[in-house]
Write an enzyme that holds these catalytic residues in place. Structure first.
Site, mmCIF file in Angstrom:
data_model
loop_
_atom_site.group_PDB
_atom_site.id
_atom_site.type_symbol
_atom_site.label_atom_id
_atom_site.label_comp_id
_atom_site.label_asym_id
_atom_site.label_seq_id
_atom_site.Cartn_x
_atom_site.Cartn_y
_atom_site.Cartn_z
ATOM 1 N N TYR A 77 -17.211 -37.066 -6.828
ATOM 2 C CA TYR A 77 -16.327 -37.223 -7.986
ATOM 3 C C TYR A 77 -14.999 -36.524 -7.692
ATOM 4 O O TYR A 77 -14.475 -36.618 -6.602
ATOM 5 C CB TYR A 77 -17.022 -36.717 -9.263
ATOM 6 C CG TYR A 77 -16.373 -37.295 -10.495
ATOM 7 C CD1 TYR A 77 -16.332 -38.674 -10.692
ATOM 8 C CD2 TYR A 77 -15.762 -36.484 -11.437
ATOM 9 C CE1 TYR A 77 -15.688 -39.227 -11.789
ATOM 10 C CE2 TYR A 77 -15.130 -37.028 -12.546
ATOM 11 C CZ TYR A 77 -15.093 -38.399 -12.712
ATOM 12 O OH TYR A 77 -14.459 -38.942 -13.795
ATOM 13 N N ARG B 255 -5.190 -44.697 -17.094
ATOM 14 C CA ARG B 255 -4.815 -43.294 -16.912
ATOM 15 C C ARG B 255 -5.920 -42.587 -16.140
ATOM 16 O O ARG B 255 -6.692 -41.816 -16.682
ATOM 17 C CB ARG B 255 -4.582 -42.627 -18.271
ATOM 18 C CG ARG B 255 -3.745 -41.375 -18.218
ATOM 19 C CD ARG B 255 -4.389 -40.234 -18.957
ATOM 20 N NE ARG B 255 -5.690 -39.884 -18.367
ATOM 21 C CZ ARG B 255 -6.415 -38.835 -18.742
ATOM 22 N NH1 ARG B 255 -5.990 -38.052 -19.690
ATOM 23 N NH2 ARG B 255 -7.596 -38.580 -18.180
ATOM 24 N N LYS C 220 -18.871 -41.171 -12.783
ATOM 25 C CA LYS C 220 -19.381 -40.476 -13.969
ATOM 26 C C LYS C 220 -20.872 -40.740 -14.155
ATOM 27 O O LYS C 220 -21.655 -39.826 -14.459
ATOM 28 C CB LYS C 220 -18.630 -40.941 -15.213
ATOM 29 C CG LYS C 220 -17.248 -40.355 -15.370
ATOM 30 C CD LYS C 220 -17.295 -38.951 -15.969
ATOM 31 C CE LYS C 220 -15.894 -38.449 -16.260
ATOM 32 N NZ LYS C 220 -15.887 -37.145 -16.909
ATOM 33 N N GLU D 138 -13.532 -43.696 -21.141
ATOM 34 C CA GLU D 138 -13.067 -42.852 -20.045
ATOM 35 C C GLU D 138 -11.702 -43.309 -19.516
ATOM 36 O O GLU D 138 -11.491 -44.493 -19.241
ATOM 37 C CB GLU D 138 -14.089 -42.896 -18.901
ATOM 38 C CG GLU D 138 -13.798 -41.962 -17.754
ATOM 39 C CD GLU D 138 -14.024 -40.504 -18.121
ATOM 40 O OE1 GLU D 138 -13.372 -39.637 -17.494
ATOM 41 O OE2 GLU D 138 -14.838 -40.223 -19.014
ATOM 42 N N ASP D 139 -10.784 -42.364 -19.382
ATOM 43 C CA ASP D 139 -9.481 -42.579 -18.737
ATOM 44 C C ASP D 139 -8.661 -43.701 -19.373
ATOM 45 O O ASP D 139 -8.057 -44.525 -18.664
ATOM 46 C CB ASP D 139 -9.671 -42.829 -17.238
ATOM 47 C CG ASP D 139 -9.937 -41.528 -16.483
ATOM 48 O OD1 ASP D 139 -9.964 -40.464 -17.131
ATOM 49 O OD2 ASP D 139 -10.130 -41.575 -15.258
ATOM 50 N N ASP E 179 -14.774 -38.877 -23.339
ATOM 51 C CA ASP E 179 -14.967 -37.649 -22.580
ATOM 52 C C ASP E 179 -13.658 -36.915 -22.347
ATOM 53 O O ASP E 179 -13.624 -35.680 -22.320
ATOM 54 C CB ASP E 179 -15.635 -37.964 -21.240
ATOM 55 C CG ASP E 179 -16.065 -36.713 -20.503
ATOM 56 O OD1 ASP E 179 -16.696 -35.849 -21.135
ATOM 57 O OD2 ASP E 179 -15.768 -36.592 -19.304
ATOM 58 N N ASP E 180 -12.549 -37.642 -22.184
ATOM 59 C CA ASP E 180 -11.259 -36.988 -21.962
ATOM 60 C C ASP E 180 -10.829 -36.184 -23.178
ATOM 61 O O ASP E 180 -10.187 -35.143 -23.049
ATOM 62 C CB ASP E 180 -10.186 -38.028 -21.640
ATOM 63 C CG ASP E 180 -10.537 -38.845 -20.414
ATOM 64 O OD1 ASP E 180 -10.755 -38.245 -19.350
ATOM 65 O OD2 ASP E 180 -10.629 -40.077 -20.524
ATOM 66 N N ASN F 216 -6.316 -32.630 -13.037
ATOM 67 C CA ASN F 216 -6.906 -33.176 -11.823
ATOM 68 C C ASN F 216 -6.011 -34.285 -11.279
ATOM 69 O O ASN F 216 -5.288 -34.925 -12.046
ATOM 70 C CB ASN F 216 -8.285 -33.770 -12.129
ATOM 71 C CG ASN F 216 -9.329 -32.704 -12.354
ATOM 72 O OD1 ASN F 216 -9.421 -31.762 -11.597
ATOM 73 N ND2 ASN F 216 -10.123 -32.868 -13.401
#
Length: 552
Positions: free
Chosen positions: A91, A145, A163, A234-235, A257-258, A407
């Site tokens: 990851y 993103r 993930k 996610e993202d 999750d973000d 990150n």
């Protein structure tokens, strides 16, 4: 009965050279495999030998991804046996480079690609990949993103795959019951659009109602076709992240999750850091830099935890100062997004902080005036926490908590070695990506990885075990609180903000129990456990061991 070739091409049932002599005879595998019959340990030794020959982390990532696509048990056994070393390869940060190069390292199918031109066929495509297979967890992205790397289009598929690998390795969710999904609505990345090898839909991103048409169709089909499934968003870009969560969290059991996972692990790390500094959590002063989805999510989670400790909501929000590209959020700036408004300060309250009179209150001035116990960065802007900022924080508190969380590694707001040096070893540091310990004046300072891996696998495990109908704010606060307690234990034992990453599976069990108990207490669980929740969670966790192959 499956044929030998069918077994070898099924990643969830393939054992490779570990098929027994009896299984080879029964399923027609003789001749398709070398004659040696091996155990899992021997196979793991071969994997280690081959991995050691790879020249860099991207090649190791590609090698391990190919193993994952060929033999699930072998991949997860290898990953679980050396999780702390392999997590940055499987990851973040390596997955970011893999996503950038997705169209060049693609090998074989894994997951579901839902492209906007085929939006009328979502159900057919889902049926084709799922068939009669039960699914517990979906991670879905639109690739706009990805980490701190921006719009990577179809390359974003590396994130759901990665993930879900952690949902299994850490959370013990059966990999055969997971599904990565990429919503391909185009890309605004001109470099990708002009790349002859790009694998996605070659079109500018569709927006607004057209965009929602695909997302709505996806949610509708998943809710009907896979009732009880957990969906992790996610993202997604800021313009969509909060909006999609609000729009769909009551239609399908889901969380972002973000926003929420990052919030839970960061709040837990802050609580642990306050304990190390021997300051009560309800006295916290917090500055968050980056007032987008992640930053406001962190503030919301901290407020919820302060509420649990008896701090009134308004007072709790006033303990959080949010800074964005135009400086501190205040009411003289242009109106921001609705989710930012609870943290907008009256300008009259901070006017004296505006030293140059331009209406913007810079980060270093905010830090000087607030004297924050904790400074959090979720901006993707490398070096933003300069020496002036860190020294200003250290001048105001004895043990400054500094969390540059962006990150991948190159996007971190500060390097731990600098932070430790600028605070003369007093800082408590946590980062989003892994960093080596820092040695300062002969003292070793551990750098905690404030990684969502401490939260989302446990949230997922707890939710799917009791078949929760929703992921509530209370369930996420329970997760953050449980992780904070583990962080306090880790702090007492070794001065770390959070437990070592190698203990993430133990953490996931503890978080899962807290989440499941919260779901039961709130009436969101559809499974009434006949045994203690701890036993229920333990029994639900999948382990990477070979099982006897039986005929269908």
């Amino acid at each position: 009965m499956p044929s030998g070739n069918e077994l070898l091409s099924d990643r969830y049932r393939n054992k490779g050279t570990a098929f027994t002599a009896a299984e080879r005879d029964r399923f027609g595998l003789d001749g398709l495999l070398p004659p040696a019959v091996e155990d899992l340990e021997t196979q793991l030794a071969r994997v280690a030998d081959e991995e050691a020959q790879k020249p860099d982390d991207l090649e190791r990532h590609v090698f391990l991804r190919a193993l994952q696509q060929r033999n699930s048990v072998l991949f997860y056994a290898y990953l679980c046996n050396d999780l702390e070393r392999l997590l940055p390869i499987v990851y973040t940060p390596t997955v970011g480079l893999a996503c950038q190069r997705w169209s060049r390292i693609y090998r074989r199918e894994h997951g579901l690609y839902l492209s906007w031109p085929l939006r009328d066929r979502v159900e057919d495509m889902l049926d084709a990949i799922v068939r009669d297979r039960p699914v517990d967890a979906i991670v879905v992205t639109d690739g706009e993103r990805v980490l701190g790397l921006g719009d990577l289009g179809v390359g974003g598929m590396g994130i759901p795959i990665g993930k879900l690998a952690l949902y299994t390795a850490v959370g013990g969710i059966d990999p055969a019951r997971t599904l990565p999904v990429l919503l391909d609505v185009g890309t605004d990345n001109e470099e990708l659009l002009s790349d002859p090898l790009y694998l996605g839909w070659r079109h500018q991103r569709v927006r607004d109602d057209e965009y929602d048409e695909l997302v709505d169709r996806f949610v509708e089909v998943v809710a009907r076709r896979l009732p009880g499934v957990l969906v992790q968003w996610e993202d997604f870009a800021q313009v969509n992240a909060h909006r999609l969560l609000a729009r769909h969290r009551d239609r399908v059991c889901s969380f972002n999750d973000d926003i929420q996972g990052t919030a839970a692990v960061t709040a837990a790390a802050i609580a642990s850091g306050m304990g190390i500094g021997e300051v009560p959590f309800d006295e916290l002063r917090l500055v968050i830099v980056g007032a987008g989805s992640a930053g406001t999510g962190i503030a919301n989670q901290v407020v919820a935890m302060l509420n649990d400790r008896g701090v009134a909501a308004d007072d709790a929000r006033r303990r959080c100062w949010l800074v964005d590209r135009d400086g501190l959020l205040h009411d003289r700036l242009p109106p921001g997004a609705p989710f930012q408004r609870p943290y907008v300060r009256p300008f009259a309250e901070v006017a004296s902080w505006d030293r140059d009179g331009d209406g913007k209150v810079d980060l270093v001035d905010v830090v000087r005036e607030v004297r924050p116990h904790a400074l959090v960065g979720v901006t993707g802007q490398p070096g933003l926490f300069g020496e002036d900022v860190i020294r200003a924080q250290a001048a105001g508190v004895e043990r400054p908590i500094v969390l540059p969380l962006s990150n991948p590694t190159v996007r971190a707001e500060a390097f731990p070695s600098d932070v430790v040096a600028w605070t003369d070893g007093r800082a408590i540091v946590g980062t989003g990506s892994p960093f080596a310990p820092v040695i300062h004046r002969g003292v070793t300072h551990e750098v905690a990885q404030v990684n969502n891996v401490y939260v989302f696998p446990g949230v997922g495990l707890g939710a799917v075990t009791v078949r929760a109908t929703a992921i509530s704010d209370g369930m996420l606060t329970a997760a953050a609180t449980a992780l904070g307690e583990l962080g306090a234990e880790s702090a007492r034992e070794g001065g770390r903000l959070l437990p070592p990453v190698g203990e993430a599976r133990r953490v996931a069990r503890r978080v899962a129990v807290a989440v499941a108990e919260a779901a039961i207490e709130e009436g969101l669980a559809t499974v009434a456990p006949a045994v203690p929740v701890t036993e229920l969670i333990e029994a639900a966790m999948w382990a990477p061991v070979y099982r006897e192959t039986v005929a269908d």
